[in-house]
Design a protein around this motif. Structure first.
Motif, mmCIF file in Angstrom:
data_model
loop_
_atom_site.group_PDB
_atom_site.id
_atom_site.type_symbol
_atom_site.label_atom_id
_atom_site.label_comp_id
_atom_site.label_asym_id
_atom_site.label_seq_id
_atom_site.Cartn_x
_atom_site.Cartn_y
_atom_site.Cartn_z
ATOM 1 N N ALA A 15 1.035 -1.260 -0.130
ATOM 2 C CA ALA A 15 -0.066 0.081 0.118
ATOM 3 C C ALA A 15 1.142 1.230 0.003
ATOM 4 C CB ALA A 15 -0.952 -0.261 0.973
ATOM 5 N N ARG A 16 1.577 1.413 0.851
ATOM 6 C CA ARG A 16 2.849 2.821 1.191
ATOM 7 C C ARG A 16 3.551 2.498 -0.609
ATOM 8 N NH1 ARG A 16 4.111 4.965 6.191
ATOM 9 N NH2 ARG A 16 6.006 5.259 5.440
ATOM 10 N N LEU A 17 3.667 1.463 -1.305
ATOM 11 C CA LEU A 17 5.000 1.571 -2.512
ATOM 12 C C LEU A 17 3.429 2.307 -3.289
ATOM 13 C CD1 LEU A 17 6.893 0.725 -4.152
ATOM 14 C CD2 LEU A 17 6.064 -0.944 -5.198
ATOM 15 N N GLY A 18 2.558 1.685 -3.894
ATOM 16 C CA GLY A 18 1.405 2.197 -4.655
ATOM 17 C C GLY A 18 0.878 3.597 -4.309
ATOM 18 N N ALA A 19 1.176 3.730 -2.900
ATOM 19 C CA ALA A 19 1.048 5.427 -3.462
ATOM 20 C C ALA A 19 2.324 6.503 -2.658
ATOM 21 C CB ALA A 19 0.492 6.186 -1.429
ATOM 22 N N LEU A 20 2.978 6.630 -2.993
ATOM 23 C CA LEU A 20 4.603 6.680 -3.397
ATOM 24 C C LEU A 20 4.428 6.665 -4.504
ATOM 25 C CD1 LEU A 20 7.148 7.633 -3.046
ATOM 26 C CD2 LEU A 20 8.567 5.499 -3.601
ATOM 27 N N LEU A 21 3.877 5.500 -5.806
ATOM 28 C CA LEU A 21 3.970 5.256 -7.099
ATOM 29 C C LEU A 21 2.543 6.331 -7.736
ATOM 30 C CD1 LEU A 21 4.747 2.085 -8.066
ATOM 31 C CD2 LEU A 21 6.290 3.933 -7.973
ATOM 32 N N LYS A 46 -2.252 -2.461 -10.627
ATOM 33 C CA LYS A 46 -2.948 -3.139 -9.569
ATOM 34 C C LYS A 46 -1.646 -3.073 -8.495
ATOM 35 C CE LYS A 46 -4.386 -7.116 -11.880
ATOM 36 N NZ LYS A 46 -4.058 -8.365 -13.378
ATOM 37 N N ILE A 47 -0.305 -2.043 -9.401
ATOM 38 C CA ILE A 47 0.388 -1.805 -8.530
ATOM 39 C C ILE A 47 0.258 -0.548 -7.365
ATOM 40 C CG2 ILE A 47 2.904 -1.674 -7.868
ATOM 41 C CD1 ILE A 47 3.999 -2.969 -10.437
ATOM 42 N N GLU A 48 -0.614 0.284 -7.958
ATOM 43 C CA GLU A 48 -0.730 1.372 -7.166
ATOM 44 C C GLU A 48 -2.021 1.376 -6.485
ATOM 45 O OE1 GLU A 48 -1.313 4.949 -10.206
ATOM 46 O OE2 GLU A 48 0.111 4.874 -10.684
ATOM 47 N N THR A 49 -3.052 0.339 -6.725
ATOM 48 C CA THR A 49 -4.198 0.039 -5.339
ATOM 49 C C THR A 49 -3.568 -0.912 -4.905
ATOM 50 O OG1 THR A 49 -4.729 -1.430 -7.039
ATOM 51 C CG2 THR A 49 -5.818 0.143 -7.161
ATOM 52 N N ILE A 60 9.480 -2.615 -10.350
ATOM 53 C CA ILE A 60 9.821 -1.269 -9.573
ATOM 54 C C ILE A 60 11.122 -0.222 -10.216
ATOM 55 C CG2 ILE A 60 10.079 -0.088 -7.455
ATOM 56 C CD1 ILE A 60 7.308 -1.813 -8.053
ATOM 57 N N ALA A 61 12.344 -1.182 -10.818
ATOM 58 C CA ALA A 61 13.475 0.119 -11.476
ATOM 59 C C ALA A 61 12.941 0.938 -12.651
ATOM 60 C CB ALA A 61 13.915 -0.904 -11.744
ATOM 61 N N ALA A 62 12.202 -0.192 -13.386
ATOM 62 C CA ALA A 62 11.722 0.843 -14.527
ATOM 63 C C ALA A 62 10.910 1.754 -13.910
ATOM 64 C CB ALA A 62 10.962 -0.198 -15.379
ATOM 65 N N LEU A 63 9.906 1.389 -13.354
ATOM 66 C CA LEU A 63 8.679 2.448 -12.233
ATOM 67 C C LEU A 63 9.907 3.644 -11.547
ATOM 68 C CD1 LEU A 63 5.481 0.673 -11.843
ATOM 69 C CD2 LEU A 63 5.767 2.094 -13.571
ATOM 70 N N ALA A 64 10.675 3.473 -10.978
ATOM 71 C CA ALA A 64 11.014 4.153 -10.564
ATOM 72 C C ALA A 64 12.066 5.097 -11.333
ATOM 73 C CB ALA A 64 12.290 3.637 -9.643
ATOM 74 N N GLY A 68 11.488 9.200 -12.089
ATOM 75 C CA GLY A 68 12.400 10.212 -11.185
ATOM 76 C C GLY A 68 12.442 9.832 -9.814
ATOM 77 N N LEU A 69 12.150 8.577 -9.220
ATOM 78 C CA LEU A 69 12.275 8.152 -8.401
ATOM 79 C C LEU A 69 13.836 7.960 -8.249
ATOM 80 C CD1 LEU A 69 9.197 7.126 -7.085
ATOM 81 C CD2 LEU A 69 9.783 8.996 -6.538
ATOM 82 N N SER A 70 14.387 7.511 -7.129
ATOM 83 C CA SER A 70 15.826 6.808 -6.348
ATOM 84 C C SER A 70 15.295 5.825 -6.263
ATOM 85 C CB SER A 70 17.025 7.200 -5.338
ATOM 86 O OG SER A 70 16.036 7.267 -4.173
ATOM 87 N N MET A 71 15.967 4.773 -5.849
ATOM 88 C CA MET A 71 15.518 2.893 -4.876
ATOM 89 C C MET A 71 15.787 3.084 -3.708
ATOM 90 S SD MET A 71 14.549 0.753 -7.895
ATOM 91 C CE MET A 71 14.689 -0.834 -7.553
ATOM 92 N N GLU A 72 16.420 4.097 -3.722
ATOM 93 C CA GLU A 72 16.508 4.239 -2.096
ATOM 94 C C GLU A 72 15.612 4.561 -1.341
ATOM 95 O OE1 GLU A 72 19.205 6.677 1.314
ATOM 96 O OE2 GLU A 72 19.921 6.798 -1.003
ATOM 97 N N ALA A 73 14.699 5.889 -2.602
ATOM 98 C CA ALA A 73 13.380 6.512 -1.989
ATOM 99 C C ALA A 73 12.860 5.129 -1.895
ATOM 100 C CB ALA A 73 13.169 7.991 -2.747
ATOM 101 N N VAL A 74 12.380 4.948 -3.062
ATOM 102 C CA VAL A 74 11.416 3.788 -2.931
ATOM 103 C C VAL A 74 11.155 2.791 -2.010
ATOM 104 C CG1 VAL A 74 10.585 1.676 -4.467
ATOM 105 C CG2 VAL A 74 11.366 3.605 -5.429
ATOM 106 N N ALA A 75 12.647 2.373 -1.807
ATOM 107 C CA ALA A 75 12.893 0.575 0.167
ATOM 108 C C ALA A 75 12.209 2.050 1.080
ATOM 109 C CB ALA A 75 14.174 1.092 -0.468
ATOM 110 N N ARG A 76 12.404 3.478 1.159
ATOM 111 C CA ARG A 76 12.414 4.029 2.456
ATOM 112 C C ARG A 76 11.073 4.027 2.540
ATOM 113 N NH1 ARG A 76 16.272 7.361 1.478
ATOM 114 N NH2 ARG A 76 15.066 9.040 0.609
ATOM 115 N N ALA A 77 9.782 4.654 1.304
ATOM 116 C CA ALA A 77 8.447 4.168 1.580
ATOM 117 C C ALA A 77 8.632 3.265 1.699
ATOM 118 C CB ALA A 77 8.648 5.915 -0.138
ATOM 119 N N ALA A 78 8.894 1.980 1.343
ATOM 120 C CA ALA A 78 7.934 0.787 1.448
ATOM 121 C C ALA A 78 7.752 0.448 3.063
ATOM 122 C CB ALA A 78 8.489 -0.198 0.140
ATOM 123 N N VAL A 79 8.895 1.059 3.640
ATOM 124 C CA VAL A 79 9.114 0.687 4.764
ATOM 125 C C VAL A 79 7.996 1.300 5.865
ATOM 126 C CG1 VAL A 79 11.095 0.502 7.336
ATOM 127 C CG2 VAL A 79 11.416 0.042 4.658
#
Length: 118
Positions: A15-21, A46-49, A60-64, A68-79
């Motif tokens: 859910a957190r990943l979807g909200a970030l995206l 499906k990922i966003e919901t 996720i790498a392709a979406l990031a 314009g998101l860093s993989m670090e930002a994606v990982a941090r937001a998903a925790v």
């Protein structure tokens, strides 16, 4: 193939990943972002919901990259928040192979035959 049920932590992470995206996509259409990332709009939806809370790494790498998101930002937001503060109730299992996924064919092969030769 029988999938093991997701844990509450995995569902929250999805859910957190979807909200970030969704936030990073902003005014861009789902179809546009999905096309640039090389995905179908349905996959992105499906990922966003949160219906796909554990998407593949390269998805996720392709979406990031597209957003314009860093993989670090994606990982941090998903925790989940509690896991960042050291709250044990929200944290994932300490040993992923000790969870119910230990019955997967790969983990059985590794457990019974050792690591595969490279």
């Amino acid at each position: 193939m029988v999938r093991t049920p997701l844990t509450p932590w995995e569902r929250e992470r999805g859910a957190r990943l979807g909200a970030l995206l969704r936030a990073a996509r902003g005014d861009r259409s789902m179809v546009e972002v999905a096309a640039v990332a090389g995905l179908s709009a349905e996959t992105l939806r499906k990922i966003e919901t949160g219906r796909v809370p554990t998407p593949a790494f390269f998805t996720i790498a392709a979406l990031a990259d597209t957003l314009g998101l860093s993989m670090e930002a994606v990982a941090r937001a998903a925790v989940p928040e509690g896991a960042r503060d050291g709250e044990a109730t929200s944290a994932p299992p300490s040993d992923p192979l000790a969870s119910s996924s230990a019955s997967s064919p790969l983990s059985r092969r590794v457990a019974h035959h050792g690591p595969a030769a490279a």
